[in-house]
Design an enzyme around this catalytic site. Structure first.
Site, PDB file in Angstrom:
ATOM      1  N   GLY A  46       0.832  -1.198   0.000  1.00  0.00           N
ATOM      2  CA  GLY A  46       0.000   0.000   0.000  1.00  0.00           C
ATOM      3  C   GLY A  46       0.863   1.242   0.000  1.00  0.00           C
ATOM      4  O   GLY A  46       2.024   1.206   0.433  1.00  0.00           O
ATOM      5  N   GLN A  51       2.889   9.999   1.355  1.00  0.00           N
ATOM      6  CA  GLN A  51       4.190   9.319   1.356  1.00  0.00           C
ATOM      7  C   GLN A  51       5.044   9.705   0.156  1.00  0.00           C
ATOM      8  O   GLN A  51       6.246   9.447   0.149  1.00  0.00           O
ATOM      9  CB  GLN A  51       4.011   7.795   1.372  1.00  0.00           C
ATOM     10  CG  GLN A  51       3.421   7.265   2.675  1.00  0.00           C
ATOM     11  CD  GLN A  51       3.328   5.756   2.644  1.00  0.00           C
ATOM     12  OE1 GLN A  51       2.337   5.209   2.183  1.00  0.00           O
ATOM     13  NE2 GLN A  51       4.361   5.076   3.100  1.00  0.00           N
ATOM     14  N   CYS A  90       6.146  -0.322   6.856  1.00  0.00           N
ATOM     15  CA  CYS A  90       5.717   0.840   6.057  1.00  0.00           C
ATOM     16  C   CYS A  90       6.896   1.280   5.208  1.00  0.00           C
ATOM     17  O   CYS A  90       8.034   1.323   5.691  1.00  0.00           O
ATOM     18  CB  CYS A  90       5.294   1.961   7.000  1.00  0.00           C
ATOM     19  SG  CYS A  90       4.781   3.474   6.169  1.00  0.00           S
ATOM     20  N   LEU A  91       6.629   1.628   3.941  1.00  0.00           N
ATOM     21  CA  LEU A  91       7.712   2.056   3.060  1.00  0.00           C
ATOM     22  C   LEU A  91       8.363   3.349   3.553  1.00  0.00           C
ATOM     23  O   LEU A  91       9.504   3.635   3.205  1.00  0.00           O
ATOM     24  CB  LEU A  91       7.188   2.235   1.629  1.00  0.00           C
ATOM     25  CG  LEU A  91       6.741   0.934   0.934  1.00  0.00           C
ATOM     26  CD1 LEU A  91       6.176   1.233  -0.445  1.00  0.00           C
ATOM     27  CD2 LEU A  91       7.879  -0.071   0.843  1.00  0.00           C
ATOM     28  N   HIS A 132      -4.226   1.216   7.820  1.00  0.00           N
ATOM     29  CA  HIS A 132      -2.869   1.784   7.827  1.00  0.00           C
ATOM     30  C   HIS A 132      -2.783   2.966   6.848  1.00  0.00           C
ATOM     31  O   HIS A 132      -2.260   4.034   7.190  1.00  0.00           O
ATOM     32  CB  HIS A 132      -1.880   0.668   7.456  1.00  0.00           C
ATOM     33  CG  HIS A 132      -0.451   1.102   7.332  1.00  0.00           C
ATOM     34  ND1 HIS A 132       0.554   0.611   8.143  1.00  0.00           N
ATOM     35  CD2 HIS A 132       0.164   1.960   6.469  1.00  0.00           C
ATOM     36  CE1 HIS A 132       1.705   1.164   7.784  1.00  0.00           C
ATOM     37  NE2 HIS A 132       1.501   1.983   6.774  1.00  0.00           N
ATOM     38  N   GLU A 133      -3.308   2.769   5.630  1.00  0.00           N
ATOM     39  CA  GLU A 133      -3.206   3.826   4.613  1.00  0.00           C
ATOM     40  C   GLU A 133      -4.095   5.014   4.966  1.00  0.00           C
ATOM     41  O   GLU A 133      -3.706   6.172   4.747  1.00  0.00           O
ATOM     42  CB  GLU A 133      -3.555   3.280   3.223  1.00  0.00           C
ATOM     43  CG  GLU A 133      -2.664   2.146   2.715  1.00  0.00           C
ATOM     44  CD  GLU A 133      -1.178   2.421   2.828  1.00  0.00           C
ATOM     45  OE1 GLU A 133      -0.760   3.585   2.739  1.00  0.00           O
ATOM     46  OE2 GLU A 133      -0.423   1.444   3.023  1.00  0.00           O
ATOM     47  N   HIS A 136      -2.372   7.299   7.272  1.00  0.00           N
ATOM     48  CA  HIS A 136      -1.421   8.218   6.613  1.00  0.00           C
ATOM     49  C   HIS A 136      -2.112   9.518   6.222  1.00  0.00           C
ATOM     50  O   HIS A 136      -1.496  10.593   6.266  1.00  0.00           O
ATOM     51  CB  HIS A 136      -0.844   7.576   5.345  1.00  0.00           C
ATOM     52  CG  HIS A 136       0.334   6.678   5.572  1.00  0.00           C
ATOM     53  ND1 HIS A 136       1.513   7.126   6.115  1.00  0.00           N
ATOM     54  CD2 HIS A 136       0.523   5.356   5.304  1.00  0.00           C
ATOM     55  CE1 HIS A 136       2.383   6.113   6.184  1.00  0.00           C
ATOM     56  NE2 HIS A 136       1.798   5.024   5.702  1.00  0.00           N
TER      57      HIS A 136
HETATM   58 CO    CO Z   1       2.654   3.166   5.550  1.00  0.00          CO
END
Ligand code: CO
Length: 155
Positions: A46, A51, A90-91, A132-133, A136
């Site tokens: 995701g 991000q 997470c990226l 999670h997304e 963000h």
């Molecule tokens: Co993330």
């Protein structure tokens, strides 16, 4: 399509609340394409627009399940049920993993890239990923709410 730079934890943009998408135009579709490319290239499941430095409410998810790639524009979680704790990464927080409690099942409504209102019910990894997304978009990282944090996949 092109790859985008992923912002890392510590970058103030990740702490901001994102604004609703007002118009689904060519520019937004290109951003969604580039976000998906960037997610796949980095082996993520995701990626949310903040991000990549864009403070708008747009997310791409692909949990490699039967749902495949989904693009969520202005997502809103309308229902949560149950609780589940599992490991997240997470990226934007490379090499760090944590145990996070999430709702086990969620319903989410969002616009697709044709501007059509969609409803999706999800559980398991997809439900976790949606939560999670969406976090963000509120400027929240999983490390802010994790019960425990560790380096590497193994606990
Ligand atoms: Co993330």
């Amino acid at each position: 399509m092109s790859l985008l730079d992923i912002r890392r934890a510590g970058d103030p943009v990740l702490k901001e609340v994102s604004q609703p998408v007002q118009k689904i135009d060519k520019q937004l579709k290109k951003l969604l394409d580039d976000m998906a490319d960037t997610m796949y290239k980095n082996d993520g499941v995701g990626l949310a627009a903040p991000q990549v430095g864009k403070l708008i409410r747009a997310v791409v998810i692909d949990c490699q399940d039967e749902v495949g790639l989904i693009e969520l524009i202005n997502p809103k979680i309308t229902y949560r049920e149950g609780k589940a704790v599992d490991t997240e990464g997470c990226l934007s927080v490379p090499d760090i993993f944590g145990e996070v409690e999430r709702a086990a099942k969620v319903k989410v409504e969002f616009l697709n890239r044709r501007g059509k209102l969609q409803h999706l019910t999800a559980k398991g990894l997809l439900a976790r990923c949606i939560q999670h997304e969406c976090d963000h978009l509120e400027g929240q990282l999983f490390i802010d709410i994790a019960q425990s944090i560790h380096r590497g996949q193994d606990k």
